[in-house]
Design an enzyme around this catalytic site. Structure first.
Site, PDB file in Angstrom:
ATOM      1  N   VAL A  31      -0.053   5.061  -0.004  1.00  0.00           N
ATOM      2  CA  VAL A  31      -1.077   6.111   0.002  1.00  0.00           C
ATOM      3  C   VAL A  31      -0.459   7.391   0.550  1.00  0.00           C
ATOM      4  O   VAL A  31       0.410   7.347   1.415  1.00  0.00           O
ATOM      5  CB  VAL A  31      -2.280   5.688   0.883  1.00  0.00           C
ATOM      6  N   GLU A  37      -2.032  -3.906  13.642  1.00  0.00           N
ATOM      7  CA  GLU A  37      -0.994  -4.778  14.188  1.00  0.00           C
ATOM      8  C   GLU A  37      -1.471  -5.411  15.499  1.00  0.00           C
ATOM      9  O   GLU A  37      -1.154  -6.567  15.789  1.00  0.00           O
ATOM     10  CB  GLU A  37       0.291  -3.990  14.429  1.00  0.00           C
ATOM     11  N   PRO A  51      11.083  -6.748  15.300  1.00  0.00           N
ATOM     12  CA  PRO A  51      12.480  -6.617  15.729  1.00  0.00           C
ATOM     13  C   PRO A  51      12.652  -5.956  17.084  1.00  0.00           C
ATOM     14  O   PRO A  51      13.683  -6.129  17.725  1.00  0.00           O
ATOM     15  CB  PRO A  51      13.094  -5.731  14.632  1.00  0.00           C
ATOM     16  N   GLY A  52      11.658  -5.235  17.528  1.00  0.00           N
ATOM     17  CA  GLY A  52      11.823  -4.520  18.793  1.00  0.00           C
ATOM     18  C   GLY A  52      11.557  -5.356  20.026  1.00  0.00           C
ATOM     19  O   GLY A  52      11.870  -4.951  21.141  1.00  0.00           O
ATOM     20  N   LYS A 107       1.926  10.386   1.029  1.00  0.00           N
ATOM     21  CA  LYS A 107       3.338  10.611   0.708  1.00  0.00           C
ATOM     22  C   LYS A 107       4.118   9.298   0.608  1.00  0.00           C
ATOM     23  O   LYS A 107       5.266   9.286   0.198  1.00  0.00           O
ATOM     24  CB  LYS A 107       3.967  11.520   1.764  1.00  0.00           C
ATOM     25  N   TYR A 108       3.503   8.180   0.964  1.00  0.00           N
ATOM     26  CA  TYR A 108       4.202   6.895   0.936  1.00  0.00           C
ATOM     27  C   TYR A 108       4.530   6.418  -0.474  1.00  0.00           C
ATOM     28  O   TYR A 108       5.264   5.444  -0.634  1.00  0.00           O
ATOM     29  CB  TYR A 108       3.412   5.828   1.710  1.00  0.00           C
ATOM     30  N   ASP A 140       7.352   1.005   3.075  1.00  0.00           N
ATOM     31  CA  ASP A 140       8.480   1.834   3.479  1.00  0.00           C
ATOM     32  C   ASP A 140       9.644   0.971   3.957  1.00  0.00           C
ATOM     33  O   ASP A 140      10.228   1.209   5.016  1.00  0.00           O
ATOM     34  CB  ASP A 140       8.051   2.837   4.549  1.00  0.00           C
ATOM     35  N   PHE A 171       0.838  -1.203   0.000  1.00  0.00           N
ATOM     36  CA  PHE A 171       0.000   0.000   0.000  1.00  0.00           C
ATOM     37  C   PHE A 171       0.869   1.247   0.000  1.00  0.00           C
ATOM     38  O   PHE A 171       1.757   1.396   0.823  1.00  0.00           O
ATOM     39  CB  PHE A 171      -0.893   0.015   1.247  1.00  0.00           C
TER      40      PHE A 171
END
Lengths: 346, 329
Positions: free
Chosen positions: A117, A297, A228-229, A119-120, A207, A115
């Site tokens: 949308v 998420e 990863p966090g 500025k991505y 991104d 996706f």
């Protein structure tokens, strides 16, 4: 009015209702009735989807490779098998040649939803270019790019057997809304189109960039990636939704891993059922005026506790470049692009 | 409405009927599960957290290079797996052959299976025998039943062993496909002494032979003569699987047993018999059709021969001491 008439009448009503109920059981397949009272009737959201026939592995050709060593003397750092016997994929757990010989003859098509949308759209080029270099090389790949502005999609040359479909969708002023509607969009897209075109589907964030090979080791019935966090952290510290009012609520004593919303996938039928379930949960929350802590998420994590993934990807497959690479991760394959989130989401 | 404008019985009924119908229809539709295959929603369970940086077993391999789990004690949480399989109402078939004198092993086999094999799930024992009258009466738990299948015997014990493949293949198509979800094919001269459960179930599984789990592939007793269909060259092979415990989904077991049987027929026509009979053919098949799960030697052990090494946390399915000469003639 006689008692007898009343009795007879009520008995007739009961009989008619029961027979209709039984009939419903057989006929429900053809009913295009909305299951959720407050959701607008949407035929393609409820139709029965016929998926492509499952391709089963064929006998392998004779191969030369070293024998697997059953008694490992050196300790491995990362867990390689979940308690429900799903493999955790990281470098060293699999033999790429093996898997290539198993999967390539099946002539699979892998779909990717992404996706872009607002500025991505800025990230599309680097995503696609790196995917062309590292994602499922040698397989047929179909990118489904959902964007509000098809004109902003750059031309990226694609290899043979690889397609890009640009699908226009509505933008939204709130970035959270854009993020959450992905579940709905993906499940509708599968029902309308993807179920006929691909065998496996991955749903990835745009991104991000591929840095290393992403191959058939990631294929499974239902695939999740560890965030990863949080892979080294106790479950009480996972950023699950903790308010009981939400349908994404997870209690302190629950949870296996914290999975990232940026990567999930699997067989197209399983992804359909998964995204549909998440979307229903998001709608339930909307009806109750609550938005989960990390949007879709949170719902994804809730659902993965109930429907355990059959394959889990280690953080190699979902990394954050702002973090230093720990020695336990040998190879970073897919990670975030450094960016100014505030500007992007404005 | 009657002539005087008052609503009479018939209109009241006319009102109640659609109301009742609507209520019942709404309930049946709203309560019905989404019709997508395989939705298995687990109930809320508490169990210790999985730690990504703490491998469950540091001393053994738990995942093959083709990403099939190798089942050792400590690698799985049985509560999660039990729930997953119970929700699908899984039925497991266990085939066992008690031909000629081997009927004497049935009682212990079945009694210990009742205690340790797939407890809590639906099980059907398929006892293949040439002496149906000698099948012992063993008390079975709820959801468990025993089916006796009368088959012919063979004079040579090698033929008895090899023809198991043919019989399983035949009955898979005829019967097992409609009655069970998974098939486990086991030797009868064994007993269960610890948990053997749904952790073993997958599309196709084989068990590591206790005598070869620590050997190099050159030492595996594969069939080495190229003339045989079971031939495996010296530089090939992952593991040496034991013929006494294998299984999978009915479809996959059918493919395996059919392929092995056809290979044995071919060998017979060419005047050759594989060195370890059906086990050689099984190994050939599993080399080219990788199993989706591999069972550690915990699931196939001989305490008399191998003792109890520290690497075996549990001995689950073990050999019963017997006099080979006496029993096989």
């Amino acid at each position: 009015m006689t008692r007898r008439r009343l009795g007879l009448g009520l008995a007739f009503c009961l009989f008619a209702s029961i027979s209709l109920w039984v009939l419903c059981g057989y006929v429900k397949d053809w009913l295009l009735v909305s299951y959720v009272p407050y959701y607008l009737p949407c035929p393609e959201f409820n139709m029965k989807v016929q998926f492509r026939r499952e391709k089963l592995p064929q006998p392998m050709a004779q191969l030369q490779y070293p024998q697997p060593k059953l008694l490992e003397r050196r300790p491995t750092e990362l867990l390689t098998l979940t308690p429900w016997l799903a493999p955790i994929i990281s470098e060293g757990t699999f033999d790429p040649e093996f898997l290539k010989n198993m999967y390539q003859p099946l002539n699979l098509t892998i779909g990717v939803t992404v996706f872009a949308v607002g500025k991505y759209t800025y990230f599309i080029r680097s995503f696609l270019e790196s995917a062309e270099e590292f994602f499922m090389r040698g397989y047929q790949v179909h990118y489904y790019l959902f964007t509000h502005d098809p004109a902003a999609v750059p031309r990226v040359p694609l290899g043979p057997g690889r397609l890009l479909s640009i699908i226009p969708i509505q933008g939204h002023s709130q970035w959270e809304e854009i993020s959450m509607r992905r579940m709905e969009t993906i499940s509708k897209h599968i029902a309308e189109r993807a179920h006929q075109e691909v065998d496996y589907l991955f749903c990835l964030d745009v991104d991000m960039v591929f840095h290393n090979q992403w191959g058939p080791e990631t294929l499974g019935d239902l695939v999740a990636a560890i965030h990863p966090g949080y892979f080294a952290v106790p479950r009480q510290q996972f950023p699950y939704e903790r308010r009981q009012a939400s349908s994404a609520f997870v209690a302190d004593s629950e949870g296996d891993f914290y999975y990232g919303g940026a990567v999930f996938g699997g067989r197209v039928a399983r992804v359909y059922e998964f995204t549909r379930g998440c979307h229903m949960a998001i709608l339930a929350d909307k009806a109750n005026g609550i938005m989960a802590a990390w949007q879709e998420e949170s719902h994804l994590n809730r659902r993965f506790i109930w429907h355990k993934p059959s394959t889990v990807l280690s953080p190699e497959y979902l990394w954050d470049d702002r973090k230093p690479q720990p020695p336990t991760l040998k190879m970073i394959r897919f990670s975030t692009v450094d960016k100014n989130t505030n500007w992007l989401r404005s | 409405m009657d002539l005087r404008g008052r609503p009479n019985c018939y209109s009241t009924h006319l009102g109640i009927l659609p109301l009742l119908v609507l209520v019942l229809v709404f309930f049946s539709v709203a309560v019905r599960e989404l019709d997508v295959r395989e939705i298995v929603t687990l109930s809320r369970m508490t169990y210790p957290q999985t730690r990504a940086l703490s491998p469950s077993r540091k001393d053994v391999l738990v995942l093959t290079p083709w990403l099939a789990p190798i089942i050792w004690e400590g690698t799985f949480n049985i509560d999660i797996l039990n729930e997953q399989f119970r929700l699908q109402n899984t039925t497991i078939g266990l085939t066992v052959f008690a031909i000629k004198k081997y009927v004497v092993f049935l009682k212990l086999f079945l009694e210990t299976a009742e205690q340790h094999f797939m407890v809590g799930h639906k099980v059907t024992y398929y006892v293949f025998t040439d002496r149906p009258g000698d099948v012992p009466q063993v008390h079975l738990g709820t959801g468990r039943r025993l089916v006796v299948l009368t088959v012919r015997n063979y004079s040579r014990w090698q033929d008895v062993s090899m023809h198991r493949m043919e019989m399983i293949s035949h009955f898979s198509e005829q019967r097992f496909l409609h009655e069970v979800d998974y098939l486990v094919c086991a030797d009868v001269d064994m007993k269960f002494r610890d948990h053997v459960g749904v952790e073993i179930l997958s599309a196709l599984f084989g068990t590591l032979h206790p005598g070869f789990y620590n050997s190099n592939r050159g030492a595996f007793t594969y069939e080495r003569r190229p003339k045989s269909q079971a031939y495996i060259p010296w530089d090939e092979g992952d593991f040496y699987y034991m013929g006494a415990f294998f299984g999978g989904s009915v479809v996959e077991v059918h493919h395996l047993t059919k392929a092995c049987h056809e290979a044995m027929v071919e060998d017979k026509a060419n005047g050759i018999e594989a060195v370890w009979h059906d086990e050689s053919h099984l190994n050939k098949y599993l080399l080219y059709h990788k199993p989706t799960k591999v069972l550690s030697p915990e699931y196939m052990w001989d305490q008399q021969l191998m003792g109890w090494p520290s690497i075996m946390k549990k001995l689950r399915y073990v050999a019963v001491p017997k006099n080979h000469q006496a029993i096989r003639n």
